[in-house]
Design an enzyme around this catalytic site. Structure first.
Site, PDB file in Angstrom:
ATOM      1  N   ALA A   1       5.949   2.981  -0.542  1.00 29.20           N
ATOM      2  CA  ALA A   1       6.699   2.901   0.714  1.00 29.20           C
ATOM      3  C   ALA A   1       6.771   4.238   1.432  1.00 29.20           C
ATOM      4  O   ALA A   1       7.385   4.334   2.486  1.00 29.20           O
ATOM      5  CB  ALA A   1       8.112   2.390   0.435  1.00 29.20           C
ATOM      6  N   GLN A   2       6.141   5.269   0.870  1.00 27.64           N
ATOM      7  CA  GLN A   2       6.206   6.583   1.506  1.00 27.64           C
ATOM      8  C   GLN A   2       5.517   6.545   2.873  1.00 27.64           C
ATOM      9  O   GLN A   2       4.394   6.055   2.986  1.00 27.64           O
ATOM     10  CB  GLN A   2       5.530   7.670   0.650  1.00 27.64           C
ATOM     11  CG  GLN A   2       6.241   7.978  -0.635  1.00 27.64           C
ATOM     12  CD  GLN A   2       5.677   7.217  -1.815  1.00 27.64           C
ATOM     13  OE1 GLN A   2       5.064   6.157  -1.627  1.00 27.64           O
ATOM     14  NE2 GLN A   2       5.867   7.717  -3.012  1.00 27.64           N
TER      15      GLN A   2
ATOM     16  N   HIS B   1       1.661   7.987  -8.311  1.00 29.44           N
ATOM     17  CA  HIS B   1       1.029   7.702  -7.012  1.00 29.44           C
ATOM     18  C   HIS B   1      -0.331   8.393  -6.996  1.00 29.44           C
ATOM     19  O   HIS B   1      -0.633   9.186  -6.117  1.00 29.44           O
ATOM     20  CB  HIS B   1       1.919   8.162  -5.868  1.00 29.44           C
ATOM     21  CG  HIS B   1       3.152   7.331  -5.708  1.00 29.44           C
ATOM     22  ND1 HIS B   1       3.139   6.104  -5.068  1.00 29.44           N
ATOM     23  CD2 HIS B   1       4.423   7.530  -6.113  1.00 29.44           C
ATOM     24  CE1 HIS B   1       4.366   5.590  -5.079  1.00 29.44           C
ATOM     25  NE2 HIS B   1       5.160   6.429  -5.714  1.00 29.44           N
TER      26      HIS B   1
ATOM     27  N   ARG C   1     -13.873   0.846 -19.577  1.00 25.64           N
ATOM     28  CA  ARG C   1     -14.603   2.111 -19.421  1.00 25.64           C
ATOM     29  C   ARG C   1     -13.877   3.108 -18.527  1.00 25.64           C
ATOM     30  O   ARG C   1     -14.331   4.238 -18.378  1.00 25.64           O
ATOM     31  CB  ARG C   1     -16.013   1.833 -18.877  1.00 25.64           C
ATOM     32  CG  ARG C   1     -16.934   1.192 -19.924  1.00 25.64           C
ATOM     33  CD  ARG C   1     -18.233   0.715 -19.340  1.00 25.64           C
ATOM     34  NE  ARG C   1     -18.041  -0.413 -18.421  1.00 25.64           N
ATOM     35  CZ  ARG C   1     -17.862  -1.668 -18.823  1.00 25.64           C
ATOM     36  NH1 ARG C   1     -17.831  -1.962 -20.121  1.00 25.64           N
ATOM     37  NH2 ARG C   1     -17.707  -2.634 -17.952  1.00 25.64           N
TER      38      ARG C   1
ATOM     39  N   ASP D   1      14.383   1.937  -9.441  1.00 24.28           N
ATOM     40  CA  ASP D   1      13.541   1.911  -8.236  1.00 24.28           C
ATOM     41  C   ASP D   1      14.190   1.087  -7.134  1.00 24.28           C
ATOM     42  O   ASP D   1      13.521   0.566  -6.250  1.00 24.28           O
ATOM     43  CB  ASP D   1      12.136   1.385  -8.539  1.00 24.28           C
ATOM     44  CG  ASP D   1      11.108   1.851  -7.509  1.00 24.28           C
ATOM     45  OD1 ASP D   1      11.064   3.055  -7.222  1.00 24.28           O
ATOM     46  OD2 ASP D   1      10.354   1.019  -6.981  1.00 24.28           O
TER      47      ASP D   1
ATOM     48  N   ALA E   1       7.788  -2.166  -2.102  1.00 26.34           N
ATOM     49  CA  ALA E   1       8.469  -0.946  -1.660  1.00 26.34           C
ATOM     50  C   ALA E   1       9.653  -0.580  -2.535  1.00 26.34           C
ATOM     51  O   ALA E   1      10.197   0.519  -2.430  1.00 26.34           O
ATOM     52  CB  ALA E   1       8.947  -1.108  -0.218  1.00 26.34           C
ATOM     53  N   GLY E   2      10.075  -1.472  -3.418  1.00 27.12           N
ATOM     54  CA  GLY E   2      11.217  -1.184  -4.274  1.00 27.12           C
ATOM     55  C   GLY E   2      11.777  -2.464  -4.847  1.00 27.12           C
ATOM     56  O   GLY E   2      11.260  -3.565  -4.606  1.00 27.12           O
TER      57      GLY E   2
END
Length: 251
Positions: free
Chosen positions: A14-15, A69, A101, A148, A173-174
């Site tokens: 959501a940043q 992130h 892998r 969160d 977003a949370g």
């Protein structure tokens, strides 16, 4: 706790994109002067050019560094741990998944005991099976439960459904998770004991932040910040600094 701004735009949640910047030592030093010691944790994507220098500056300033992130691969994650990164921001979320892998950052932090991991244990951000995997892979004192949770303001563009807040494009977003519910979910879904789950929400984060001498456990002389819940995990009493601030009558 600054969850950015030195993160990988490809793994943003959501940043706001305008707030995501490349690792910049000068900007970081300016920020640290302005916050005057109030920042304790900063999330960095360790694969970004210049991230190693940012990590070094933060460590020298007494700030704990988290990685998240991020598109970091397994080797980069291990190298970041060797360079002093001690936390993974909400394990499994906004990082490369584990594959045959390409084990990625998630596998690196699971196998590196110097790194604590956050878990959003709402059973939506992380599948219950992966909650169980985390407790089998990590020492119990290296798991930190986080909510969160967000306060979604009217007109902010978020929509709420099934315990999750999402951006218009569907990006999570949370959550609306409480830590009491997270404790319950860890007991029910991950098979940990109640005392272990409570420590993941109290003592473990206090220990990680260097605050376990007065917070995180019930001992004489410690800060009397308590949440009391019943056998159904309903909060019955909240005490802050020894003063009751919430009380629910038993039914």
């Amino acid at each position: 706790y600054l969850e950015g701004s030195f993160i990988n735009p490809a793994m943003a949640g959501a940043q706001p994109r305008a707030g995501i910047i490349r690792p910049d030592a000068k900007k970081l030093k300016t920020l640290l002067r302005k916050v005057k010691g109030t920042v304790r944790v900063v999330t960095v994507a360790p694969e970004l050019p210049g991230a190693a220098g940012i990590i070094r500056i933060l460590r020298n300033a007494g700030v704990r560094v988290a990685m998240g992130h991020s598109c970091a691969d397994f080797t980069t994650g291990l190298k970041a741990a060797a360079n002093g990164v001690t936390l993974a921001t909400h394990l499994f979320n906004r990082m490369e998944p584990i594959s045959a892998r390409r084990p990625g950052l998630a596998a690196a932090v699971l196998t590196e005991d110097r790194v604590s991991v956050e878990l959003i244990a709402d059973k939506r951000h992380v599948h219950p099976g992966l909650l169980g995997l985390a407790v089998k892979m990590k020492p119990r004192d290296k798991i930190i439960l986080v909510s969160d949770s967000v306060a979604a303001m009217p007109g902010g563009g978020m929509r709420f459904a099934s315990g999750l807040y999402r951006l218009p494009d569907g990006t999570i977003a949370g959550s609306a998770l409480t830590l009491v519910k997270a404790v319950k979910n860890m007991v029910d879904a991950a098979g940990v004991s109640l005392s272990e789950a409570v420590e993941m929400a109290s003592l473990n984060p206090a220990r990680f932040l260097g605050m376990s001498r007065n917070k995180g456990s019930l001992q004489p002389g410690f800060d009397a910040d308590l949440a009391v819940f019943d056998e159904r995990f309903k909060v019955m009493l909240t005490i802050i600094g020894g003063r009751p601030v919430f009380s629910r009558k038993a039914v």
